[in-house]
Write an enzyme that holds these catalytic residues in place. Sequence first.
Site, PDB file in Angstrom:
ATOM      1  N   GLY A 135      35.525  -1.901   5.829  1.00  0.00           N
ATOM      2  CA  GLY A 135      34.787  -1.351   4.695  1.00  0.00           C
ATOM      3  C   GLY A 135      34.715  -2.334   3.539  1.00  0.00           C
ATOM      4  O   GLY A 135      34.844  -1.954   2.374  1.00  0.00           O
ATOM      5  N   ALA A 136      34.474  -3.611   3.862  1.00  0.00           N
ATOM      6  CA  ALA A 136      34.568  -4.679   2.863  1.00  0.00           C
ATOM      7  C   ALA A 136      33.339  -4.803   1.969  1.00  0.00           C
ATOM      8  O   ALA A 136      33.349  -5.590   1.030  1.00  0.00           O
ATOM      9  CB  ALA A 136      34.796  -6.019   3.571  1.00  0.00           C
ATOM     10  N   ILE A 158      36.681  -0.468  -3.171  1.00  0.00           N
ATOM     11  CA  ILE A 158      37.983  -1.108  -3.070  1.00  0.00           C
ATOM     12  C   ILE A 158      37.965  -2.235  -2.038  1.00  0.00           C
ATOM     13  O   ILE A 158      38.564  -3.293  -2.235  1.00  0.00           O
ATOM     14  CB  ILE A 158      39.068  -0.079  -2.705  1.00  0.00           C
ATOM     15  CG1 ILE A 158      39.148   1.033  -3.776  1.00  0.00           C
ATOM     16  CG2 ILE A 158      40.421  -0.750  -2.536  1.00  0.00           C
ATOM     17  CD1 ILE A 158      39.477   0.557  -5.165  1.00  0.00           C
ATOM     18  N   ASP A 207      32.217   0.381  13.468  1.00  0.00           N
ATOM     19  CA  ASP A 207      32.091   1.761  13.010  1.00  0.00           C
ATOM     20  C   ASP A 207      33.413   2.438  13.352  1.00  0.00           C
ATOM     21  O   ASP A 207      33.679   2.723  14.525  1.00  0.00           O
ATOM     22  CB  ASP A 207      30.917   2.456  13.695  1.00  0.00           C
ATOM     23  CG  ASP A 207      30.700   3.879  13.198  1.00  0.00           C
ATOM     24  OD1 ASP A 207      31.595   4.420  12.501  1.00  0.00           O
ATOM     25  OD2 ASP A 207      29.645   4.469  13.510  1.00  0.00           O
ATOM     26  N   LEU A 208      34.251   2.651  12.356  1.00  0.00           N
ATOM     27  CA  LEU A 208      35.592   3.197  12.594  1.00  0.00           C
ATOM     28  C   LEU A 208      35.558   4.585  13.202  1.00  0.00           C
ATOM     29  O   LEU A 208      36.557   5.036  13.792  1.00  0.00           O
ATOM     30  CB  LEU A 208      36.385   3.222  11.287  1.00  0.00           C
ATOM     31  CG  LEU A 208      37.226   1.985  10.909  1.00  0.00           C
ATOM     32  CD1 LEU A 208      38.271   1.674  11.964  1.00  0.00           C
ATOM     33  CD2 LEU A 208      36.368   0.775  10.629  1.00  0.00           C
ATOM     34  N   THR A 249      37.348   8.337  10.943  1.00  0.00           N
ATOM     35  CA  THR A 249      37.068   7.157  10.125  1.00  0.00           C
ATOM     36  C   THR A 249      38.302   6.669   9.382  1.00  0.00           C
ATOM     37  O   THR A 249      38.614   5.474   9.367  1.00  0.00           O
ATOM     38  CB  THR A 249      35.956   7.467   9.110  1.00  0.00           C
ATOM     39  OG1 THR A 249      34.796   7.933   9.801  1.00  0.00           O
ATOM     40  CG2 THR A 249      35.594   6.230   8.300  1.00  0.00           C
ATOM     41  N   SER A 254      46.204   7.886  -0.399  1.00  0.00           N
ATOM     42  CA  SER A 254      45.611   8.463  -1.607  1.00  0.00           C
ATOM     43  C   SER A 254      46.611   9.434  -2.220  1.00  0.00           C
ATOM     44  O   SER A 254      47.456   9.994  -1.507  1.00  0.00           O
ATOM     45  CB  SER A 254      44.313   9.205  -1.251  1.00  0.00           C
ATOM     46  OG  SER A 254      43.885  10.030  -2.313  1.00  0.00           O
ATOM     47  N   TYR A 292      37.185  24.373   9.192  1.00  0.00           N
ATOM     48  CA  TYR A 292      37.073  23.097   8.479  1.00  0.00           C
ATOM     49  C   TYR A 292      36.985  23.314   6.978  1.00  0.00           C
ATOM     50  O   TYR A 292      36.217  24.155   6.498  1.00  0.00           O
ATOM     51  CB  TYR A 292      35.833  22.349   8.957  1.00  0.00           C
ATOM     52  CG  TYR A 292      35.609  21.024   8.272  1.00  0.00           C
ATOM     53  CD1 TYR A 292      36.404  19.925   8.564  1.00  0.00           C
ATOM     54  CD2 TYR A 292      34.583  20.866   7.343  1.00  0.00           C
ATOM     55  CE1 TYR A 292      36.204  18.707   7.932  1.00  0.00           C
ATOM     56  CE2 TYR A 292      34.370  19.640   6.707  1.00  0.00           C
ATOM     57  CZ  TYR A 292      35.190  18.566   7.015  1.00  0.00           C
ATOM     58  OH  TYR A 292      34.983  17.354   6.391  1.00  0.00           O
TER      59      TYR A 292
END
Length: 302
Positions: free
Chosen positions: A21-22, A26, A73-74, A121, A150, A169
């Site tokens: 996710g570069a 963050i 794609d994680l 993900t 987090s 969910y």
Amino acid sequence: MNFWSLSKAKNKEGKIAIVTGANAGIGFETTKGFAKIGIITIMACRNLEKAKKAKDEILKIYPNARLDIIPIDLAELSSVKEFAKTFKKKYDSLDILVNNAGVMMTPLQKTSDGLEYQMATNYFGHFLLTGLLIPVLEKSFRSRVVNLSSIAHKWGDIHFDNLNAEKGYNPRKFYAQSKLACLIFAYHLDRKLVNKNYNIHAYVAHPGVSKTNLMQHLPKFFKFLSPILMPLLSQSAKRGALPILRASLDDTLNGGEYIGPSGKKQYKGHPVIVDSDYHSKDEEKAERLWKVSENLVGFNYL
């Protein structure tokens, strides 16, 4: 107090890092920090167009930065496997793996592997990626795996009977579950690596409340209040990346530390060692999560 800063990172030029996710938030700021001190950084991104724009932006600031883009794609286990295969063809070692990519409070989605999208993900994809890259991490001296958690990890628990939304969910609860899983994974991974005498350590960090595109799925009432609340509670993505950079680069850390902001409730501030809730330290829960994760991603390691 003499707080840690990027200027304290010494002798890192030529090291090899992966940041998932570069291209934004963050991950982008972490990549930019690595580029500043000469680390060869692989930008592991899903959107190649955005990754190329991010790379160009960094090169404008640091023209000598050594950046490479490899797609991932994680949320798709086949993509994670393909990334690892491609990386190992191009590079024979790895110093730093930053498991950064994430989504937050998304509507209910299932991946092609049948996994809930946030868990896939944020956690399952990174669990598999780490396992696949252990052989190249082992070839570097004191290499590191850095997971992103987090402050939201305190909102919930690991619900083993509903890991993939089989019984309902809630976006908030599943985000909390995914970030708690990342924290448990980091702690347990470091214990396993130490017990097996690997030359690798695992760390975990969180950015506090930072201004990034993760906020896009927050409830409407929060978005309405955010122009008032965010300046008081949050910090920039650049500041939010400091705990991740410290976990990746600080040679005084021993392994297994959790790095976050120093301020009230860890919302913002300097990067310091912080504590996590009791669920994250439950070793029986950690072992159970590890075994379930191996089964769901179809890969056993350590």
